[in-house]
Every structure is written in structure tokens, then in C-alpha cells.
Enzyme design. Structure first.
Site, PDB file in Angstrom:
ATOM      1  N   GLY A  17       0.795  -1.233   0.000  1.00 19.04           N
ATOM      2  CA  GLY A  17       0.000   0.000   0.000  1.00 19.04           C
ATOM      3  C   GLY A  17       0.820   1.272   0.000  1.00 19.04           C
ATOM      4  CG  ASP A 147      13.724  -3.899  -5.194  1.00 16.65           C
ATOM      5  OD1 ASP A 147      13.865  -4.818  -4.359  1.00 16.65           O
ATOM      6  OD2 ASP A 147      12.607  -3.448  -5.541  1.00 16.65           O
ATOM      7  CB  THR A 191      10.929  -2.312  10.092  1.00 14.54           C
ATOM      8  OG1 THR A 191       9.696  -2.804   9.598  1.00 14.54           O
ATOM      9  CG2 THR A 191      10.924  -0.802  10.062  1.00 14.54           C
ATOM     10  CG  ASP A 240      -4.099  -5.026   6.936  1.00 15.97           C
ATOM     11  OD1 ASP A 240      -3.096  -4.426   6.503  1.00 15.97           O
ATOM     12  OD2 ASP A 240      -4.187  -6.263   6.989  1.00 15.97           O
ATOM     13  CB  CYS A 387     -13.695   0.983 -24.235  1.00 19.14           C
ATOM     14  SG  CYS A 387     -12.486   1.283 -25.515  1.00 19.14           S
ATOM     15  CD  GLN A 391     -14.544  -1.053 -29.927  1.00 17.74           C
ATOM     16  OE1 GLN A 391     -14.182  -2.221 -29.886  1.00 17.74           O
ATOM     17  NE2 GLN A 391     -13.691  -0.040 -30.019  1.00 17.74           N
ATOM     18  NE  ARG A 504      -3.679  -1.355 -31.814  1.00 15.64           N
ATOM     19  CZ  ARG A 504      -3.438  -2.033 -30.707  1.00 15.64           C
ATOM     20  NH1 ARG A 504      -4.343  -2.840 -30.212  1.00 15.64           N
ATOM     21  NH2 ARG A 504      -2.276  -1.929 -30.101  1.00 15.64           N
ATOM     22  CG  HIS A 552     -11.329   3.238 -21.086  1.00 14.06           C
ATOM     23  ND1 HIS A 552     -11.726   1.979 -20.685  1.00 14.06           N
ATOM     24  CD2 HIS A 552     -10.735   3.079 -22.281  1.00 14.06           C
ATOM     25  CE1 HIS A 552     -11.381   1.097 -21.599  1.00 14.06           C
ATOM     26  NE2 HIS A 552     -10.775   1.730 -22.579  1.00 14.06           N
ATOM     27  CD  GLU A 554     -12.753   2.813 -17.336  1.00 13.84           C
ATOM     28  OE1 GLU A 554     -13.792   3.411 -17.699  1.00 13.84           O
ATOM     29  OE2 GLU A 554     -12.241   1.888 -17.989  1.00 13.84           O
TER      30      GLU A 554
HETATM   31  N1  GLN Z   1     -10.492  -3.885 -28.405  1.00 15.88           N
HETATM   32  C1  GLN Z   1     -11.123  -2.642 -28.626  1.00 15.88           C
HETATM   33  C2  GLN Z   1     -10.232  -1.670 -29.383  1.00 15.88           C
HETATM   34  O1  GLN Z   1      -9.049  -1.838 -29.449  1.00 15.88           O
HETATM   35  C3  GLN Z   1     -11.571  -2.019 -27.324  1.00 15.88           C
HETATM   36  C4  GLN Z   1     -10.445  -1.650 -26.414  1.00 15.88           C
HETATM   37  C5  GLN Z   1     -10.900  -1.312 -25.045  1.00 15.88           C
HETATM   38  O2  GLN Z   1     -11.953  -1.716 -24.595  1.00 15.88           O
HETATM   39  N2  GLN Z   1     -10.065  -0.596 -24.317  1.00 15.88           N
HETATM   40  O3  GLN Z   1     -10.716  -0.714 -29.955  1.00 15.88           O
END
Ligand code: GLN
Length: 577
Positions: A17, A147, A191, A240, A387, A391, A504, A552, A554
Site C-alpha cells: 500500500g 532492489d 524494518t 490494514d 469502450c 463496440q 484502436r 474510459h 473510469e
Molecule cells: N479492443 C477494442 C479496441 O481496441 C476495445 C479496447 C478497449 O476496450 N479498451 O478498440
């Protein structure tokens, strides 16, 4: 460049975290009135996170300026409500790439290019650039202090301290206190070793955050105090906590904000007001209502790792919207392939208040996703398509409503006679030239909304509608901003929104007319500089909430400012509950 820097390093093990601790420290200092930015250092040689295996590194976060970066930047943005640039994620790959390019250009004037000083110098330059426009810059170093690959980064922050003086650079060690089950007692030895390793780099931690299953007791606090040679008030207990957004509040119970400010010789600019934040956290902890969401995706289990972690931003965005609507969100991860046969859809999906089809790639599970979308459409179950989820909604609608039986995305059937989802011309050219790494539409783009749409009301409610000046301001400083803004006509002012992309394929412009004849409405679009219209949002007229976006959303959601589409989705799920 920032005035002050806070370096956050991990001891003992990673994955305890550190990113959330960094975001929480940032949040506290922001509430004290400071302008905060954050940099994540990833010591791997990949140039960016875009090419990393999701099963090892989880989700890729997309920045507004089109970077594919470490998901910790997502944590910073969700907590801080700020936009971070791609330059806020520094990798070893970027550092060496720049040095070698400089060397080839003769920029070192015949000098021998060496690990020291050239590598740390380049790291420091990058940190300074990323810290611009902020008062305090947090620098999280990935992995742990021990590391090998972190050596240049530790060297760099130590050099930064030398340059700026100790008052301006603070070190926070996030360490883990295991409780071995056979002893049942919290151990501080790992630690102590982490402190020793840091000391070898000339770094002495100012603050130690002790992560563990349980709070730190006085005996262990004392032990660490003695070993690290710092006063026990700077040894902070960080047990936690189930609700991530409660962590800044927990830190504040130990007065972490004041302690950091005193070490950095800073005064508070304002008294922190956590009231609103606290309320949101309480609504996540004890919601008034509850909804169940079916998230239909593909979930490959690799050892202990499940791809659930790849949808972390979607999960978080649901929580953000839920917190504002006093609603607890329970997500069930539905394996898309289980609904490959439509007869299973009713049995699997009928108990949910809403269905999400998140982003995705390729053929696996695609029929199950299409069946889930059909189920949501026919049964008026709230649907949010992200996304790939847009589609496939277009594919489903074309096949089952418009009767175009062979409609498909060329991602899954390159020879389909009806490519409703396809790669647009400009993109095909880039791919033909094999300019991989740049073949996706990445980052934030402006979209124009239809004012009579359902989603417009949610964007308006959430204060997310921009005018042209606002859009220009959002993209100021971004090198390819013209492309991201596209063409906006003057009558489209005050109906503009921004979302981020990573894909894409696009809705094939040749099908737009046929698609929008009936109930399906294209309610938002982007107009490219060559005039091509790209579909950004769709919704169905005869449905309470069937909304999908090519973007997206999000990646534009934070606890204090949730995404309008997620907000609308949760609101409509409540109506169905
Ligand atoms: N596979 C789809 C594209 O490349 C959707 C990608 C996605 O959902 N991020 O356009």
C-alpha cells in the site's frame, strides 16, 4: 519546480500500500492548502506500462495527455482529484533512452557517459519537470529499498537533497511488520534491516509508516525509535484498512499532516476540512442502500492473480458514484464465456441491478458479452458499456435489432461484410507504417454532447460540461492539443465534455446513419480535424439507462468528483432495486 519534495520508499516487501500511502499523504497536505503533485518511479526497463503484462502489473492507467502509465497514478488522481501528466511516471527505460539519444546527438561533447553522474542527473531533471506548478511533489519509488535496480533512483534523491538542503526533502519509509502465525507477535526486524539499507545510501528516514495487520504497540514503536534514531512520534501506525479512502483520516489521527509540515519547516495555509471526505467514507462503510452489479468480462486466473485487478478503476468509479448516492456496490465478476449460450443469460443475470461490460480485447468471451448486452437491452436492466462495451453494443444492436446478421468488429472478423466497428482510415495508415506503440487512440479527447440526451443531464449535474475556453484550458500545455480538441462549431459551445481513451477501433462512420434511425441515439461525438465523426456516446431511447461510451470514463473519476456516467448508472440501478 516544487519547493519541497517528499520521497516515499518501501521496505521489506512491496505491495503493502505504498501508492495509497503516497496518495493519502498528498491528500492531507492538499487539505492543509498546498498544491500537490506526485511522481511514480518504476525501475523496470520498459519505456512505459503500455507493454507490461496485465497479469503481472494489473491495470494500465491512461493520463490525459495520452500516457500509458503505472496504476499508482490512478490512485493519486482518485485521491487528489488532479490531472497528472505522462511525465509523472518515470521508468529506467525512459532515462536510458534519453541519455543514449543525447549521446548520439553529441550533447555530452565527447565526455564519457557514465552511470554516475549521468543517470541520476537525468532522473533529477525528470523529477523537476514533473514537479512543475506544485508546492510539494511526492516521489514514490517503486519496489523496495533493497532492489538493485533502485540504486540510481536512491542516488538521485540523495543528490536532490544535497542540492536543495535537507529542509526541502523529506523521506518516508513505508515498512511492513509481519506477525508470523507460529509466534503471533509483530516483528520489527525486517524494518530495522530496511532502515539499514536506506542508511547505506546516506538516507535517514524522517517518518516511518508501519504497515501491518494490526496497530503498532508501544514496545515495537520504541524499538523502531531506537533503531532508526527518530522520535517515536514520527513512527506511525498504519494497520490494514478495508476502505482505502479512510487511510488519510487514519493518518490524521496521528497528526501526520502537522508532523510532515514541521519537518519541512512549513506552516499550514488553511485548517484542513475533512468533513465532506469523511462523509463519503462513511457512506462507503455504512451505505443506506445496496446494489449488485454484474461485471461481464474475461477473468483468467493465473496462480493467485485474477484479472479482477485489471478493472480496478472501474471498481473504484462505481464506489465513487456509490458514495455520493449513499449506495454500497457489490460487484460480481461474471465470466463472459459462461453466457456464450443466450439461454443462460436469464439465469445468470436476472438477479443484478445493473450490468457492466468493461474494456477488453479480442475474441475470447465475446459472444457472452454480446448476450449480456442483449439481455440488458431487452429486459431494461441498467447497462454501462465501456469502450469494448460500446463496440459490442453496436454489434449486438446491428445484429438483433437492425437484422444485419453478420455485423461485426474487424478486430474479431477482419473479412466481415458489415464492419460496424472498424479501424478508421487515418489509423490504418499508421498501422501500415508499423508505428506500433502509437496505434491506439490514447488519452483525453473532447466530445460534443446532444443537449436533449440523458447523459447530458448527468454531465450537467456533476458539473462536467465545458465551454470552448474550458476545453482549451484543460488541454493547455499538451503538445497535440489541436488533435485532442478536434473541430468544434460555435453552436456547440456549452455542450462539451472530456473523457480519456484507449482503443484502436471505432464505430464505422459509414454506418452511423443506419444505426441511428430507430431507438439507438448517438448522443456524443468527436469531430476529427479532417471532419470525420467519431462516435463517443450512445444511448437507447426506450430504456431507463442503456448508456455506452467509446471512452474510459473510469479514468476521469475521483472520490470527490465521480464520473457522470457511473453516477447515472448507479442512480438507475437504485430505481431497479
Ligand atoms: N479492443 C477494442 C479496441 O481496441 C476495445 C479496447 C478497449 O476496450 N479498451 O478498440
Amino acid at each position: 519546480m516544487a519547493d519541497k519534495f517528499i520521497v516515499i520508499v518501501g521496505g521489506v516487501i512491496s505491495g503493502v500500500g505504498k501508492g495509497i500511502a503516497t496518495a493519502s499523504i498528498g491528500k492531507i497536505l492538499q487539505k492543509f492548502g498546498y498544491i500537490i503533485t506526485a511522481v511514480k518511479i518504476d525501475p523496470y526497463i520498459n519505456y512505459d506500462a503500455g507493454t507490461l503484462r496485465p497479469t503481472e502489473h494489473g491495470e494500465v492507467w491512461v493520463t490525459y495527455d495520452g500516457g500509458e502509465v503505472d496504476q499508482d497514478l490512478g490512485n493519486y488522481e482518485r485521491f487528489l482529484g488532479i490531472h497528472l501528466s505522462r511525465y509523472n511516471n518515470i521508468t529506467t527505460g525512459q532515462v536510458y533512452d534519453k541519455i543514449i539519444k543525447n549521446e548520439r546527438k553529441g550533447k555530452y561533447l565527447g565526455e564519457t557517459v557514465q552511470f554516475i553522474p549521468h543517470v541520476p542527473d537525468e532522473i533529477i531533471d525528470r523529477i523537476k519537470i514533473a514537479s512543475k506548478d506544485s508546492d510539494i511533489c511526492l516521489i514514490e519509488i517503486g519496489g523496495t529499498v533493497g532492489d538493485y535496480e533502485n540504486i540510481p533512483f536512491l542516488f538521485a534523491v540523495k543528490s536532490l537533497e544535497k542540492e536543495l538542503s535537507k529542509d526541502n526533502v523529506l523521506y518516508v519509509l513505508v515498512s511492513y511488520m509481519p506477525i508470523p502465525s507460529n509466534i503471533g507477535e509483530m516483528k520489527t526486524k525486517p524494518t530495522q534491516q530496511a532502515i539499514k539499507l536506506l542508511n547505506e545510501h546516506g538516507i535517514f528516514p524522517d517518518i516511518i509508516l508501519c504497515r501491518g495487520e494490526k496497530p503498532l504497540d508501544d514496545i515495537r514503536r520504541k524499538k523502531i525509535e531506537t533503531y532508526a534514531n527518530i522520535a517515536s512520534e514520527f513512527v506511525i501506525s498504519a494497520p490494514d484498512e478495508e476502505i482505502l479512502y479512510a487511510i488519510p483520516l487514519n493518518f490524521e489521527k496521528e497528526q501526520l499532516g502537522n508532523k510532515i509540515l514541521s519537518k519541512l519547516k512549513l506552516k499550514k495555509i488553511k485548517s484542513p476540512d475533512f468533513l465532506k471526505w469523511e462523509k463519503l467514507v462513511n457512506y462507503i462503510r455504512k451505505p443506506d442502500f445496496n446494489v449488485n452489479v454484474a461485471m461481464v468480462g474475461k477473468y483468467v486466473n493465473i496462480g493467485e492473480f485474477s484479472l479482477k485487478d485489471s478493472y480496478i478503476s472501474v471498481n473504484q468509479s462505481l464506489d465513487h458514484a456509490g458514495a455520493h448516492l449513499h449506495t454500497g456496490i457489490k460487484i460480481d465478476w461474471i465470466e463472459a464465456e459462461d453466457i456464450d449460450n443466450y439461454n443462460n443469460a436469464e439465469r445468470i443475470l436476472s438477479k443484478y441491478n445493473g450490468i457492466v461490460v468493461p474494456g477488453g480485447f479480442g475474441l475470447k468471451g465475446v459472444n457472452g458479452k454480446i448476450n449480456a448486452i442483449r439481455y440488458a437491452r431487452e429486459n431494461k436492466t441498467p447497462y454501462l458499456g465501456l469502450c469494448y462495451g460500446l463496440q459490442l453494443a453496436i454489434v449486438e444492436y446491428s445484429r438483433n435489432v437492425l437484422g444485419i446478421k453478420d455485423a461485426n468488429t474487424t478486430e474479431n472478423d477482419p473479412d466481415t461484410k458489415n464492419p460496424v466497428i472498424d479501424i478508421i482510415k487515418a489509423q490504418k495508415k499508421i498501422i501500415a507504417e508499423s508505428r506500433y506503440g502509437n496505434t491506439m487512440r490514447l488519452g483525453a479527447y473532447c466530445a460534443i454532447l446532444k443537449k436533449n440526451s440523458l447523459i447530458y443531464t448527468y454531465f450537467k449535474d456533476m458539473n462536467r460540461i465545458y465551454n470552448i475556453a474550458g476545453i482549451k484550458n484543460y488541454f493547455s500545455g499538451v503538445s497535440d492539443k489541436e488533435k485532442r480538441i478536434g473541430i468544434i462549431n460555435s453552436d456547440e459551445n456549452n455542450s462539451l465534455v472530456i473523457e480519456r481513451h484507449r482503443h484502436r477501433y471505432e464505430v464505422n462512420p459509414n454506418y452511423i446513419e443506419r444505426l441511428s434511425k430507430n431507438n439507438l441515439k448517438i448522443t456524443g461525438y468527436h469531430r476529427m480535424l479532417d471532419g470525420t465523426i467519431l462516435v463517443e456516446f450512445i444511448e437507447l431511447d426506450n430504456h431507463p439507462y442503456f448508456v455506452a461510451t467509446q471512452a474510459h470514463p473510469e479514468f476521469e473519476s475521483s472520490l470527490e468528483n465521480p464520473s457522470p456516467l457511473f453516477y447515472g448508472f448507479v442512480k438507475n440501478m437504485l430505481k431497479k432495486s
